[in-house]
Design a protein around this motif. Sequence first.
Motif, PDB file in Angstrom:
ATOM      1  N   MET A 126     -29.238  13.954 -70.872  1.00 36.87           N
ATOM      2  CA  MET A 126     -29.439  13.654 -72.584  1.00 36.87           C
ATOM      3  C   MET A 126     -29.145  11.937 -72.824  1.00 36.87           C
ATOM      4  SD  MET A 126     -29.206  16.491 -75.738  1.00 36.87           S
ATOM      5  CE  MET A 126     -28.289  15.595 -76.924  1.00 36.87           C
ATOM      6  N   THR A 127     -29.299  11.542 -73.190  1.00 38.53           N
ATOM      7  CA  THR A 127     -29.177  10.507 -73.971  1.00 38.53           C
ATOM      8  C   THR A 127     -29.737  10.445 -75.663  1.00 38.53           C
ATOM      9  OG1 THR A 127     -30.343   9.075 -71.902  1.00 38.53           O
ATOM     10  CG2 THR A 127     -29.746   7.567 -74.413  1.00 38.53           C
ATOM     11  N   ILE A 128     -27.901   9.745 -75.473  1.00 39.14           N
ATOM     12  CA  ILE A 128     -27.591  10.172 -77.657  1.00 39.14           C
ATOM     13  C   ILE A 128     -28.416   8.641 -78.167  1.00 39.14           C
ATOM     14  CG2 ILE A 128     -26.206  10.811 -79.370  1.00 39.14           C
ATOM     15  CD1 ILE A 128     -24.651  12.092 -77.683  1.00 39.14           C
ATOM     16  N   ASN A 129     -29.401   8.541 -79.221  1.00 37.74           N
ATOM     17  CA  ASN A 129     -29.435   7.205 -79.649  1.00 37.74           C
ATOM     18  C   ASN A 129     -27.778   6.975 -80.396  1.00 37.74           C
ATOM     19  OD1 ASN A 129     -29.978   7.494 -82.195  1.00 37.74           O
ATOM     20  ND2 ASN A 129     -32.076   8.371 -80.920  1.00 37.74           N
ATOM     21  N   ASP A 130     -28.408   5.930 -81.646  1.00 31.93           N
ATOM     22  CA  ASP A 130     -26.963   4.664 -81.954  1.00 31.93           C
ATOM     23  C   ASP A 130     -27.512   5.625 -83.631  1.00 31.93           C
ATOM     24  OD1 ASP A 130     -26.530   3.168 -79.881  1.00 31.93           O
ATOM     25  OD2 ASP A 130     -27.306   1.800 -80.847  1.00 31.93           O
ATOM     26  N   ASP A 131     -28.175   5.576 -83.792  1.00 25.26           N
ATOM     27  CA  ASP A 131     -28.382   6.679 -85.265  1.00 25.26           C
ATOM     28  C   ASP A 131     -27.844   7.717 -85.368  1.00 25.26           C
ATOM     29  OD1 ASP A 131     -29.593   4.578 -86.536  1.00 25.26           O
ATOM     30  OD2 ASP A 131     -32.090   5.506 -85.806  1.00 25.26           O
ATOM     31  N   ASP A 132     -28.436   9.036 -83.901  1.00 24.98           N
ATOM     32  CA  ASP A 132     -27.566   9.922 -83.698  1.00 24.98           C
ATOM     33  C   ASP A 132     -25.814  10.467 -83.284  1.00 24.98           C
ATOM     34  OD1 ASP A 132     -29.882  11.644 -83.980  1.00 24.98           O
ATOM     35  OD2 ASP A 132     -30.041  11.267 -81.851  1.00 24.98           O
ATOM     36  N   LEU A 133     -26.338   9.233 -83.055  1.00 24.39           N
ATOM     37  CA  LEU A 133     -24.377   9.183 -82.313  1.00 24.39           C
ATOM     38  C   LEU A 133     -23.558   8.792 -84.466  1.00 24.39           C
ATOM     39  CD1 LEU A 133     -22.683   9.497 -80.215  1.00 24.39           C
ATOM     40  CD2 LEU A 133     -23.060   7.021 -79.839  1.00 24.39           C
ATOM     41  N   VAL A 134     -24.091   7.685 -84.619  1.00 29.18           N
ATOM     42  CA  VAL A 134     -23.761   7.388 -86.336  1.00 29.18           C
ATOM     43  C   VAL A 134     -23.478   8.979 -86.834  1.00 29.18           C
ATOM     44  CG1 VAL A 134     -24.207   6.844 -88.364  1.00 29.18           C
ATOM     45  CG2 VAL A 134     -24.668   5.313 -86.540  1.00 29.18           C
ATOM     46  N   ASP A 135     -24.284   9.697 -86.817  1.00 32.59           N
ATOM     47  CA  ASP A 135     -24.349  10.874 -87.396  1.00 32.59           C
ATOM     48  C   ASP A 135     -23.794  11.624 -87.178  1.00 32.59           C
ATOM     49  OD1 ASP A 135     -26.724  10.743 -89.315  1.00 32.59           O
ATOM     50  OD2 ASP A 135     -28.313  11.639 -87.990  1.00 32.59           O
ATOM     51  N   LEU A 136     -23.405  12.061 -85.961  1.00 31.69           N
ATOM     52  CA  LEU A 136     -22.362  12.889 -85.087  1.00 31.69           C
ATOM     53  C   LEU A 136     -20.927  12.543 -85.607  1.00 31.69           C
ATOM     54  CD1 LEU A 136     -23.548  13.112 -81.505  1.00 31.69           C
ATOM     55  CD2 LEU A 136     -23.529  15.124 -83.452  1.00 31.69           C
ATOM     56  N   ILE A 137     -21.000  10.577 -85.232  1.00 31.33           N
ATOM     57  CA  ILE A 137     -19.238   9.999 -85.908  1.00 31.33           C
ATOM     58  C   ILE A 137     -19.184  10.810 -87.479  1.00 31.33           C
ATOM     59  CG2 ILE A 137     -18.260   7.668 -86.434  1.00 31.33           C
ATOM     60  CD1 ILE A 137     -20.329   6.967 -84.081  1.00 31.33           C
ATOM     61  N   ARG A 138     -19.884  10.122 -88.221  1.00 27.55           N
ATOM     62  CA  ARG A 138     -20.027  11.087 -89.498  1.00 27.55           C
ATOM     63  C   ARG A 138     -19.218  12.504 -89.574  1.00 27.55           C
ATOM     64  NH1 ARG A 138     -20.824   7.762 -93.906  1.00 27.55           N
ATOM     65  NH2 ARG A 138     -22.037   5.981 -93.308  1.00 27.55           N
ATOM     66  N   GLN A 139     -19.443  13.783 -88.843  1.00 21.62           N
ATOM     67  CA  GLN A 139     -19.558  14.845 -88.781  1.00 21.62           C
ATOM     68  C   GLN A 139     -17.950  14.656 -88.262  1.00 21.62           C
ATOM     69  OE1 GLN A 139     -20.733  17.504 -90.422  1.00 21.62           O
ATOM     70  NE2 GLN A 139     -22.370  16.085 -91.206  1.00 21.62           N
ATOM     71  N   ALA A 140     -18.079  14.117 -87.116  1.00 20.06           N
ATOM     72  CA  ALA A 140     -16.655  14.034 -86.737  1.00 20.06           C
ATOM     73  C   ALA A 140     -15.357  13.981 -87.851  1.00 20.06           C
ATOM     74  CB  ALA A 140     -16.785  13.150 -85.112  1.00 20.06           C
ATOM     75  N   LEU A 141     -15.986  12.317 -88.528  1.00 15.89           N
ATOM     76  CA  LEU A 141     -14.439  12.265 -89.689  1.00 15.89           C
ATOM     77  C   LEU A 141     -13.848  13.394 -90.906  1.00 15.89           C
ATOM     78  CD1 LEU A 141     -16.210   9.019 -89.779  1.00 15.89           C
ATOM     79  CD2 LEU A 141     -14.479   9.587 -88.681  1.00 15.89           C
ATOM     80  N   LYS A 142     -15.280  14.314 -90.461  1.00 14.64           N
ATOM     81  CA  LYS A 142     -15.418  15.258 -92.117  1.00 14.64           C
ATOM     82  C   LYS A 142     -13.487  16.375 -91.391  1.00 14.64           C
ATOM     83  CE  LYS A 142     -19.331  15.843 -93.666  1.00 14.64           C
ATOM     84  NZ  LYS A 142     -19.814  16.486 -94.134  1.00 14.64           N
TER      85      LYS A 142
END
Length: 107
Positions: free
Chosen positions: A1-17
């Motif tokens: 599965m490849t994660i696109n950059d927009d999905d990665l940005v969303d995952l990073i924002r969630q991780a920063l919580k």
Amino acid sequence: MTINDDDLVDLIRQALKVVIDPELGHNIVDLGFIYDVSVDEGAAHITMTATTRGCPAASFLKEGVASSACLVPGVESVDVTMTFEPPWHPSMISPGVRSSLGFAEVN
């Protein structure tokens, strides 16, 4: 599965919580400290702030952001930039957190 950059940005924002401001007791995303997250070929670029230039927790928060973003699968490197432009203001806090901290709505 490849994660696109927009999905990665969303995952990073969630991780920063998971990064909690020790004085305010809430995560830095909801406090409005994260100004920008972008990803370019696995390299995450995060622009953030703190409540003031002299905030004693600024280094701690910056390190927490870098560490949390590094844990997101697909992130190969993290660059965190601290800025004070624009200056942080309580209006940047998410509405639910703002009311829990006792900030009144300003029109």
